[in-house]
Motif scaffolding. Structure first.
Motif, mmCIF file in Angstrom:
data_model
loop_
_atom_site.group_PDB
_atom_site.id
_atom_site.type_symbol
_atom_site.label_atom_id
_atom_site.label_comp_id
_atom_site.label_asym_id
_atom_site.label_seq_id
_atom_site.Cartn_x
_atom_site.Cartn_y
_atom_site.Cartn_z
ATOM 1 N N GLU A 112 -11.507 -1.263 -12.162
ATOM 2 C CA GLU A 112 -11.204 -1.615 -13.550
ATOM 3 C C GLU A 112 -11.089 -0.396 -14.470
ATOM 4 O O GLU A 112 -10.536 -0.487 -15.566
ATOM 5 N N THR A 113 -11.583 0.765 -14.009
ATOM 6 C CA THR A 113 -11.482 1.950 -14.871
ATOM 7 C C THR A 113 -10.019 2.402 -15.005
ATOM 8 O O THR A 113 -9.699 3.219 -15.855
ATOM 9 N N LYS A 114 -9.135 1.851 -14.145
ATOM 10 C CA LYS A 114 -7.708 2.233 -14.208
ATOM 11 C C LYS A 114 -6.958 1.486 -15.305
ATOM 12 O O LYS A 114 -5.772 1.731 -15.519
ATOM 13 N N ILE A 115 -7.616 0.538 -15.968
ATOM 14 C CA ILE A 115 -6.919 -0.252 -16.991
ATOM 15 C C ILE A 115 -6.269 0.669 -18.041
ATOM 16 O O ILE A 115 -5.132 0.456 -18.448
ATOM 17 N N SER A 116 -6.967 1.735 -18.425
ATOM 18 C CA SER A 116 -6.400 2.639 -19.450
ATOM 19 C C SER A 116 -5.136 3.320 -18.920
ATOM 20 O O SER A 116 -4.201 3.585 -19.674
ATOM 21 N N GLU A 117 -5.093 3.587 -17.591
ATOM 22 C CA GLU A 117 -3.901 4.218 -17.012
ATOM 23 C C GLU A 117 -2.686 3.270 -17.077
ATOM 24 O O GLU A 117 -1.565 3.699 -17.377
ATOM 25 N N PHE A 118 -2.951 1.969 -16.826
ATOM 26 C CA PHE A 118 -1.873 0.971 -16.935
ATOM 27 C C PHE A 118 -1.331 0.978 -18.377
ATOM 28 O O PHE A 118 -0.125 0.973 -18.599
ATOM 29 N N VAL A 129 3.893 -2.445 -14.694
ATOM 30 C CA VAL A 129 3.151 -1.392 -14.010
ATOM 31 C C VAL A 129 2.376 -2.086 -12.892
ATOM 32 O O VAL A 129 1.482 -2.891 -13.146
ATOM 33 N N ALA A 130 2.786 -1.818 -11.650
ATOM 34 C CA ALA A 130 2.186 -2.522 -10.512
ATOM 35 C C ALA A 130 1.051 -1.696 -9.930
ATOM 36 O O ALA A 130 1.172 -0.483 -9.761
ATOM 37 N N GLY A 131 -0.047 -2.361 -9.626
ATOM 38 C CA GLY A 131 -1.178 -1.687 -8.992
ATOM 39 C C GLY A 131 -0.976 -1.652 -7.489
ATOM 40 O O GLY A 131 -0.684 -2.672 -6.864
ATOM 41 N N ILE A 132 -1.123 -0.464 -6.901
ATOM 42 C CA ILE A 132 -0.972 -0.317 -5.445
ATOM 43 C C ILE A 132 -2.312 0.182 -4.891
ATOM 44 O O ILE A 132 -2.852 1.171 -5.386
ATOM 45 N N ARG A 133 -2.790 -0.510 -3.873
ATOM 46 C CA ARG A 133 -4.079 -0.106 -3.282
ATOM 47 C C ARG A 133 -3.913 1.187 -2.501
ATOM 48 O O ARG A 133 -2.917 1.362 -1.790
ATOM 49 N N ASN A 134 -4.882 2.092 -2.631
ATOM 50 C CA ASN A 134 -4.810 3.348 -1.873
ATOM 51 C C ASN A 134 -4.949 3.099 -0.376
ATOM 52 O O ASN A 134 -4.328 3.776 0.434
ATOM 53 N N ASP A 135 -5.790 2.133 -0.008
ATOM 54 C CA ASP A 135 -5.938 1.809 1.408
ATOM 55 C C ASP A 135 -6.458 0.383 1.534
ATOM 56 O O ASP A 135 -6.650 -0.300 0.533
ATOM 57 N N ARG A 136 -6.690 -0.037 2.770
ATOM 58 C CA ARG A 136 -7.185 -1.397 2.990
ATOM 59 C C ARG A 136 -8.566 -1.371 3.635
ATOM 60 O O ARG A 136 -8.939 -2.293 4.341
ATOM 61 N N ASN A 137 -9.312 -0.302 3.376
ATOM 62 C CA ASN A 137 -10.614 -0.166 4.047
ATOM 63 C C ASN A 137 -11.610 -1.239 3.641
ATOM 64 O O ASN A 137 -12.537 -1.533 4.384
ATOM 65 N N ARG A 169 -1.890 -5.868 -12.129
ATOM 66 C CA ARG A 169 -0.613 -5.397 -12.642
ATOM 67 C C ARG A 169 -0.534 -5.612 -14.144
ATOM 68 O O ARG A 169 -1.125 -6.539 -14.679
ATOM 69 N N LEU A 170 0.183 -4.705 -14.806
ATOM 70 C CA LEU A 170 0.457 -4.900 -16.235
ATOM 71 C C LEU A 170 1.897 -5.365 -16.395
ATOM 72 O O LEU A 170 2.795 -4.862 -15.712
ATOM 73 N N VAL A 171 2.095 -6.339 -17.279
ATOM 74 C CA VAL A 171 3.464 -6.731 -17.645
ATOM 75 C C VAL A 171 3.539 -6.846 -19.168
ATOM 76 O O VAL A 171 2.548 -7.162 -19.819
ATOM 77 N N SER A 172 4.736 -6.574 -19.700
ATOM 78 C CA SER A 172 4.906 -6.653 -21.156
ATOM 79 C C SER A 172 5.221 -8.093 -21.550
ATOM 80 O O SER A 172 5.565 -8.929 -20.708
ATOM 81 N N LYS A 173 5.179 -8.340 -22.847
ATOM 82 C CA LYS A 173 5.499 -9.687 -23.358
ATOM 83 C C LYS A 173 6.941 -10.065 -22.992
ATOM 84 O O LYS A 173 7.226 -11.203 -22.641
ATOM 85 N N GLY A 197 13.697 -6.679 -12.320
ATOM 86 C CA GLY A 197 14.312 -5.570 -13.046
ATOM 87 C C GLY A 197 13.289 -4.943 -13.979
ATOM 88 O O GLY A 197 12.097 -4.958 -13.675
ATOM 89 N N PHE A 198 13.703 -4.436 -15.115
ATOM 90 C CA PHE A 198 12.842 -3.767 -16.110
ATOM 91 C C PHE A 198 12.358 -2.397 -15.593
ATOM 92 O O PHE A 198 12.389 -2.120 -14.406
ATOM 93 N N ASN A 199 11.877 -1.596 -16.564
ATOM 94 C CA ASN A 199 11.313 -0.277 -16.220
ATOM 95 C C ASN A 199 9.998 -0.467 -15.500
ATOM 96 O O ASN A 199 9.114 -1.131 -16.007
ATOM 97 N N LYS A 200 9.903 0.164 -14.308
ATOM 98 C CA LYS A 200 8.680 -0.052 -13.511
ATOM 99 C C LYS A 200 7.921 1.251 -13.303
ATOM 100 O O LYS A 200 8.510 2.318 -13.249
ATOM 101 N N ASP A 201 6.630 1.139 -13.158
ATOM 102 C CA ASP A 201 5.825 2.291 -12.742
ATOM 103 C C ASP A 201 4.673 1.761 -11.881
ATOM 104 O O ASP A 201 4.518 0.543 -11.744
ATOM 105 N N TYR A 202 3.913 2.677 -11.302
ATOM 106 C CA TYR A 202 2.830 2.271 -10.398
ATOM 107 C C TYR A 202 1.539 2.978 -10.760
ATOM 108 O O TYR A 202 1.549 4.101 -11.251
ATOM 109 N N VAL A 203 0.431 2.285 -10.511
ATOM 110 C CA VAL A 203 -0.887 2.898 -10.644
ATOM 111 C C VAL A 203 -1.574 2.703 -9.301
ATOM 112 O O VAL A 203 -1.560 1.603 -8.748
ATOM 113 N N TYR A 204 -2.134 3.778 -8.743
ATOM 114 C CA TYR A 204 -2.808 3.688 -7.440
ATOM 115 C C TYR A 204 -4.308 3.552 -7.663
ATOM 116 O O TYR A 204 -4.879 4.247 -8.502
#
Ligand code: UDP
Ligand code: MG
Length: 275
Positions: A112-118, A129-137, A169-173, A197-204
């Motif tokens: 949850e500390t990544k919320i500010s990055e989104f 802004v889609a969240g991608i897991r670093n691994d599946r450990n 994930r973050l999405v706009s209105k 579509g739309f402008n996309k980015d990722y947060v790991y």
């Protein structure tokens, strides 16, 4: 530019063991971002109670009163599944003037500390802004390998979706408004957002172990999610079935002709029975 109103959308099914600590943690994050001037003070958390049979909804109601509406929510009449809960949360929360929405699981396994990055990426112009897991450990062996196989099949079938995608994930209105026009009811949100579509980015992000309670997904519900993903985003399975249909009918046609010729020339007939 005025500060964005952020709505954090949380689907929950029988989460009484962790919901209170999740509420407190998310409030802490909202107050922190508000005091740093990153988001508007009208920001809120929106829970969707997906037919819980425990006290999850009572706890949400209690915090709704105590926080003067900073904690909001809706409660389903029965369990509809986590994808429908997230979608309903986005739609309902959008009626409270939110500018952007972040969906996150009730057990806060997702960092949850990544919320500010989104939010930072949203402010820079990304609508999704889609969240991608670093691994599946943090997953068990079964889930880890079935998930990886699922992404491999999706990519083989031509659906270009990043491996280890999540519903964090973050999405706009604007994206939520576009989604309202989407006719798809067989939901696989990762695919739909990938397709919009739309402008996309990722947060790991890293995935933690569940802090309390058990996973709410059964192997059957995971399989059903995977089938929704594959059948709603690729026409290859349909083509394979169509091809098999053609081969079968062509084969039957040839067999029919040969039986007919047999009957005419050799006076043999294909019999269903003889006494
Ligand atoms: N969930 C839900 N409805 C369901 C199943 C799950 O709302 O039918 C919620 C659950 O409460 C949690 C999120 O979806 O907030 C993810 O579920 P879980 O943490 O059990 O999944 P896992 O992390 O094991 O994949
Ligand atoms: Mg979880």
């Amino acid at each position: 530019m005025s500060l964005p109103i952020l709505a954090i959308v949380v689907p929950c099914l029988n989460e009484e063991e962790c919901i209170a600590s999740t509420i407190l943690r998310l409030l802490e994050i909202l107050f922190d971002l508000e005091s740093k001037g990153e988001i508007d003070k009208e920001s809120f958390v929106f829970f969707v109670n997906d037919g819980s049979s425990d006290s999850t909804w009572n706890i949400i109601e209690k915090y709704n009163k105590e926080t003067n509406g900073k904690i909001k929510g809706i409660s389903f009449s029965r369990n509809f599944g986590n994808q429908k809960a997230i979608l309903a949360g986005l739609f309902e929360a959008s009626s409270y003037n939110a500018d952007c929405f972040i969906s996150i699981d009730a057990d806060l396994q997702q960092d949850e500390t990544k919320i500010s990055e989104f939010v930072k990426k949203y402010k820079k112009g990304s609508q999704i802004v889609a969240g991608i897991r670093n691994d599946r450990n943090a997953d068990g062996i079964f889930k880890k390998y079935t998930a990886l196989t699922f992404y491999k099949i999706m990519n083989l079938l031509g659906v270009k979706i990043k491996v280890n995608h999540s519903d964090y994930r973050l999405v706009s209105k604007q994206v939520v408004d576009a989604l309202k026009k989407f006719p798809e009811t067989n939901l696989f949100l990762r695919g739909i957002f990938n397709d919009l579509g739309f402008n996309k980015d990722y947060v790991y992000f890293d995935v933690k172990a569940r802090k309390a309670g058990k996973t709410k997904f059964t192997p059957m519900s995971l399989l059903s999610l995977a089938i929704s993903g594959i059948t709603s985003f690729s026409i290859v399975p349909l083509r394979i079935v169509t091809f098999i249909g053609f081969v079968m009918s062509f084969g039957s046609f040839i067999l029919g002709i040969s039986a007919f010729i047999d009957k005419l020339i050799r006076h043999n007939a294909v019999l269903a029975g003889q006494l």
